[in-house]
Design a protein around this motif. Structure first.
Motif, PDB file in Angstrom:
ATOM      1  N   GLY A  56      12.531  22.669   6.804  1.00  7.38           N
ATOM      2  CA  GLY A  56      13.424  23.464   5.962  1.00  7.38           C
ATOM      3  C   GLY A  56      14.003  22.641   4.827  1.00  7.38           C
ATOM      4  O   GLY A  56      14.084  23.111   3.686  1.00  7.38           O
ATOM      5  N   ALA A  57      14.403  21.419   5.127  1.00  9.29           N
ATOM      6  CA  ALA A  57      14.946  20.551   4.079  1.00  9.29           C
ATOM      7  C   ALA A  57      13.879  20.189   3.046  1.00  9.29           C
ATOM      8  O   ALA A  57      14.120  20.253   1.846  1.00  9.29           O
ATOM      9  N   LEU A  58      12.709  19.852   3.523  1.00  6.81           N
ATOM     10  CA  LEU A  58      11.632  19.516   2.582  1.00  6.81           C
ATOM     11  C   LEU A  58      11.178  20.750   1.801  1.00  6.81           C
ATOM     12  O   LEU A  58      10.837  20.647   0.615  1.00  6.81           O
ATOM     13  N   GLY A  59      11.173  21.911   2.447  1.00  5.00           N
ATOM     14  CA  GLY A  59      10.806  23.138   1.747  1.00  5.00           C
ATOM     15  C   GLY A  59      11.801  23.485   0.653  1.00  5.00           C
ATOM     16  O   GLY A  59      11.418  23.906  -0.441  1.00  5.00           O
ATOM     17  N   GLY A  60      13.082  23.317   0.936  1.00  2.21           N
ATOM     18  CA  GLY A  60      14.096  23.559  -0.079  1.00  2.21           C
ATOM     19  C   GLY A  60      13.980  22.599  -1.245  1.00  2.21           C
ATOM     20  O   GLY A  60      14.098  22.993  -2.413  1.00  2.21           O
ATOM     21  N   VAL A  65      12.042  21.665  -6.840  1.00  2.99           N
ATOM     22  CA  VAL A  65      11.200  20.934  -7.792  1.00  2.99           C
ATOM     23  C   VAL A  65      10.204  21.873  -8.465  1.00  2.99           C
ATOM     24  O   VAL A  65      10.026  21.852  -9.680  1.00  2.99           O
ATOM     25  N   LEU A  66       9.557  22.721  -7.659  1.00  2.00           N
ATOM     26  CA  LEU A  66       8.588  23.662  -8.228  1.00  2.00           C
ATOM     27  C   LEU A  66       9.259  24.720  -9.094  1.00  2.00           C
ATOM     28  O   LEU A  66       8.676  25.189 -10.076  1.00  2.00           O
ATOM     29  N   GLY A  67      10.471  25.112  -8.741  1.00  4.03           N
ATOM     30  CA  GLY A  67      11.181  26.144  -9.487  1.00  4.03           C
ATOM     31  C   GLY A  67      11.648  25.692 -10.847  1.00  4.03           C
ATOM     32  O   GLY A  67      11.960  26.524 -11.706  1.00  4.03           O
ATOM     33  N   LEU A  77       4.136  30.870  -3.435  1.00  2.79           N
ATOM     34  CA  LEU A  77       3.678  29.971  -2.378  1.00  2.79           C
ATOM     35  C   LEU A  77       4.261  30.360  -1.021  1.00  2.79           C
ATOM     36  O   LEU A  77       3.576  30.309   0.000  1.00  2.79           O
ATOM     37  N   GLY A  78       5.533  30.763  -1.000  1.00  3.76           N
ATOM     38  CA  GLY A  78       6.141  31.211   0.247  1.00  3.76           C
ATOM     39  C   GLY A  78       5.487  32.470   0.788  1.00  3.76           C
ATOM     40  O   GLY A  78       5.231  32.595   1.982  1.00  3.76           O
ATOM     41  N   THR A  79       5.202  33.402  -0.103  1.00  5.87           N
ATOM     42  CA  THR A  79       4.513  34.631   0.314  1.00  5.87           C
ATOM     43  C   THR A  79       3.122  34.324   0.826  1.00  5.87           C
ATOM     44  O   THR A  79       2.684  34.869   1.849  1.00  5.87           O
TER      45      THR A  79
END
Length: 107
Positions: A56-60, A65-67, A77-79
């Motif tokens: 979760g921390a790395l995903g956030g 960064v991607l946003g 990517l999440g979808t």
């Protein structure tokens, strides 16, 4: 939250995320309870919590960064990740399937 009022889909995101986490947590606990002996439940819970909180921390961080470049990229990517993992929740990891496997082993 007031600035999200023009975007009703964004207002629904936090409750939907909470519901998704609750369903995933319940499913993982059920799977662990069926597959592991009682002695292995505590270590498996610790490992899964470390993996989930770390992911979760790395995903956030990754979404932030991607946003920066393209705000729709993290959502896409999440979808895509959800759609890739959905067959596993409905197929081989479904509780009924796991219970059938356990009954086959007992026979």
């Amino acid at each position: 939250m007031g600035f999200l009022l023009p975007f009703p889909l964004l207002l629904a995101a936090p409750p939907l995320l909470g519901l998704g986490v609750a369903l995933l947590s319940t499913h993982l606990r059920a799977v662990r309870g069926w597959l592991l002996p009682k002695e292995g439940l505590a270590p498996s819970l610790a490992a899964i919590r470390a993996l989930l909180y770390g992911a979760g921390a790395l995903g956030g961080l990754g979404a932030g960064v991607l946003g920066k470049g393209n705000p729709t990229l993290p959502l896409l990517l999440g979808t895509l990740g959800f759609l890739v993992l959905l067959p596993f929740a409905l197929g081989p990891l479904h509780p009924r399937r796991l219970e059938a496997l356990r009954q086959e082993e007992a026979e």
